[in-house]
Motif scaffolding. Structure first.
Motif, short mmCIF file in Angstrom:
data_model
loop_
_atom_site.label_atom_id
_atom_site.label_comp_id
_atom_site.label_asym_id
_atom_site.label_seq_id
_atom_site.Cartn_x
_atom_site.Cartn_y
_atom_site.Cartn_z
N ALA A 35 91.97 -48.21 29.26
CA ALA A 35 91.38 -46.92 28.96
C ALA A 35 91.62 -46.53 27.50
O ALA A 35 92.62 -46.94 26.90
CB ALA A 35 91.97 -45.85 29.87
N PHE A 36 90.69 -45.76 26.96
CA PHE A 36 90.80 -45.21 25.59
C PHE A 36 90.78 -46.31 24.52
O PHE A 36 91.24 -46.10 23.41
CB PHE A 36 92.05 -44.33 25.45
CG PHE A 36 92.30 -43.45 26.62
CD1 PHE A 36 91.38 -42.49 27.00
CD2 PHE A 36 93.46 -43.58 27.38
CE1 PHE A 36 91.60 -41.68 28.12
CE2 PHE A 36 93.69 -42.77 28.48
CZ PHE A 36 92.76 -41.81 28.86
N ALA A 37 90.27 -47.49 24.89
CA ALA A 37 90.18 -48.62 23.96
C ALA A 37 88.86 -49.32 24.20
O ALA A 37 88.04 -48.88 25.01
CB ALA A 37 91.36 -49.57 24.17
N ASP A 38 88.63 -50.41 23.51
CA ASP A 38 87.47 -51.26 23.77
C ASP A 38 87.85 -52.70 23.47
O ASP A 38 89.00 -53.00 23.14
CB ASP A 38 86.24 -50.79 22.99
CG ASP A 38 86.39 -50.92 21.48
OD1 ASP A 38 87.32 -51.60 21.01
OD2 ASP A 38 85.56 -50.34 20.75
N ALA A 39 86.88 -53.61 23.58
CA ALA A 39 87.18 -55.03 23.43
C ALA A 39 87.68 -55.40 22.04
O ALA A 39 88.38 -56.40 21.87
CB ALA A 39 85.94 -55.87 23.78
N LEU A 63 85.47 -49.30 33.01
CA LEU A 63 86.38 -48.14 33.14
C LEU A 63 85.83 -47.09 34.10
O LEU A 63 86.01 -45.89 33.90
CB LEU A 63 86.65 -47.51 31.77
CG LEU A 63 87.22 -48.44 30.68
CD1 LEU A 63 87.34 -47.70 29.35
CD2 LEU A 63 88.57 -49.00 31.10
N ARG A 64 85.18 -47.57 35.17
CA ARG A 64 84.60 -46.64 36.15
C ARG A 64 85.42 -46.55 37.43
O ARG A 64 85.41 -45.52 38.10
CB ARG A 64 83.16 -47.07 36.51
CG ARG A 64 82.18 -47.17 35.34
CD ARG A 64 81.90 -45.83 34.71
NE ARG A 64 82.88 -45.48 33.69
CZ ARG A 64 82.89 -44.30 33.08
NH1 ARG A 64 82.02 -43.37 33.39
NH2 ARG A 64 83.82 -44.05 32.16
N SER A 68 85.32 -51.45 41.44
CA SER A 68 84.06 -51.85 40.78
C SER A 68 84.33 -52.60 39.48
O SER A 68 83.66 -53.59 39.18
CB SER A 68 83.18 -50.62 40.53
OG SER A 68 83.82 -49.69 39.67
N ASP A 69 85.31 -52.15 38.71
CA ASP A 69 85.66 -52.87 37.48
C ASP A 69 86.21 -54.25 37.80
O ASP A 69 85.94 -55.23 37.11
CB ASP A 69 86.68 -52.07 36.67
CG ASP A 69 86.16 -50.74 36.17
OD1 ASP A 69 84.92 -50.57 36.13
OD2 ASP A 69 86.98 -49.87 35.82
N GLN A 179 87.06 -44.71 20.85
CA GLN A 179 87.67 -44.90 22.16
C GLN A 179 86.64 -44.77 23.27
O GLN A 179 85.70 -43.99 23.19
CB GLN A 179 88.79 -43.89 22.39
CG GLN A 179 88.32 -42.45 22.46
CD GLN A 179 89.46 -41.47 22.74
OE1 GLN A 179 90.04 -41.45 23.81
NE2 GLN A 179 89.75 -40.64 21.74
N ARG A 180 86.82 -45.58 24.33
CA ARG A 180 85.93 -45.49 25.48
C ARG A 180 86.65 -44.73 26.59
O ARG A 180 87.83 -44.97 26.87
CB ARG A 180 85.53 -46.89 25.96
CG ARG A 180 84.61 -47.60 24.96
CD ARG A 180 84.08 -48.89 25.53
NE ARG A 180 83.42 -48.66 26.80
CZ ARG A 180 83.39 -49.54 27.81
NH1 ARG A 180 84.02 -50.69 27.69
NH2 ARG A 180 82.75 -49.25 28.92
#
Length: 258
Positions: A35-39, A63-64, A68-69, A179-180
């Motif tokens: 969470a709050f990051a990306d690749a 991040l759902r 599911s992730d 951030q995602r």
């Protein structure tokens, strides 16, 4: 004489083929951000792994929700024909614990400042199991989603101190802006049966983590029977950004283990 030359040529060809096979034999490293990051949070680790000859895939974690992730990452794992080392950061640890189930090619799990939940546990619950997390007060007001639920972000002006204190301020500011978000429901979703009960695991985290208390990370590592646990002095929650070499080294240890 001719027979000898043919034999030598065949032997040389076999040696080349063996060397090529040894190079291909390195497992694929699949990196799953939290969470709050990306690749891109894995960029420095990827540079090291690629230089050392490892195939790498950095997944865009939705991040759902844990199930599911986990299914999404599981599909990525299923598309890889080589052995796999699954690596998760933060919430990504919950995801790889789910995604690895049922895949015989997953030879190791690496938890990077990551959750390793038991069945029925949640990320939120594990964060609060021991004192030390200061994430709650740094969260921005939830973004209400049209389809229901809410997305969570860290307030940008609090991101550096909370999430990436050992990263240069300018870099942390970029991370804050890009951030995602994660859904509130994902952090409170109960985990299923974890893969770490049957797949060997390795752990690395910082002793200055403000998102997941180091005591909680140590508890999960011990419970999972970690093959090796490294606590990086002074490292924040994004240990893979600030101490990429140490994280890459741990991943390569897991990849080389038999």
């Amino acid at each position: 004489m001719k027979t000898l030359l043919v034999a030598l040529a065949l032997a040389a060809g076999s040696l080349v083929a063996a060397n090529a096979s040894a190079q291909v034999a390195k497992p694929t490293v699949i990196l799953v951000h939290g969470a709050f990051a990306d690749a891109t949070s894995w960029n420095r680790v990827i540079e090291i792994l690629k230089k050392d000859g490892y195939p790498v895939v950095a997944v865009a974690n939705p991040l759902r929700g844990v199930a599911s992730d986990g299914q999404y990452v599981s599909d990525v794992v299923a598309s890889v024909t080589t052995p796999v080392v699954l690596v998760g950061h933060s919430y990504g640890g919950s995801v790889i614990s789910t995604a690895a189930r049922g895949h015989g090619n997953v030879q190791a799990l690496v938890f990077v400042a990551a959750f390793a939940p038991e069945a029925g546990e949640t990320a939120a619950g594990l964060s609060g199991k021991f004192p030390g997390s200061t994430l709650g007060p740094t969260l921005a007001p939830p973004v209400k989603l049209t389809g229901g639920g809410a997305d969570l972000y860290i307030q940008q002006d609090k991101f550096h101190a909370q999430f990436a204190a050992d990263v240069p301020a300018a870099e942390a500011a970029l991370m804050a802006a890009t951030q995602r978000p994660i859904t509130e429901a994902a952090l409170n979703e109960k985990a299923g049966t974890p893969a770490w009960t049957s797949v060997p695991s390795w752990f690395i985290y910082g002793d200055k983590d403000k998102n997941i208390p180091p005591q909680s990370l140590g508890f999960m590592a011990k419970r999972a029977g970690s093959k090796q646990t490294e606590v990086v002095a002074g490292a924040s929650h994004v240990v893979m950004v600030s101490h990429a070499a140490a994280v890459a080294k741990m991943i390569e240890r897991a990849a080389a283990a038999r």
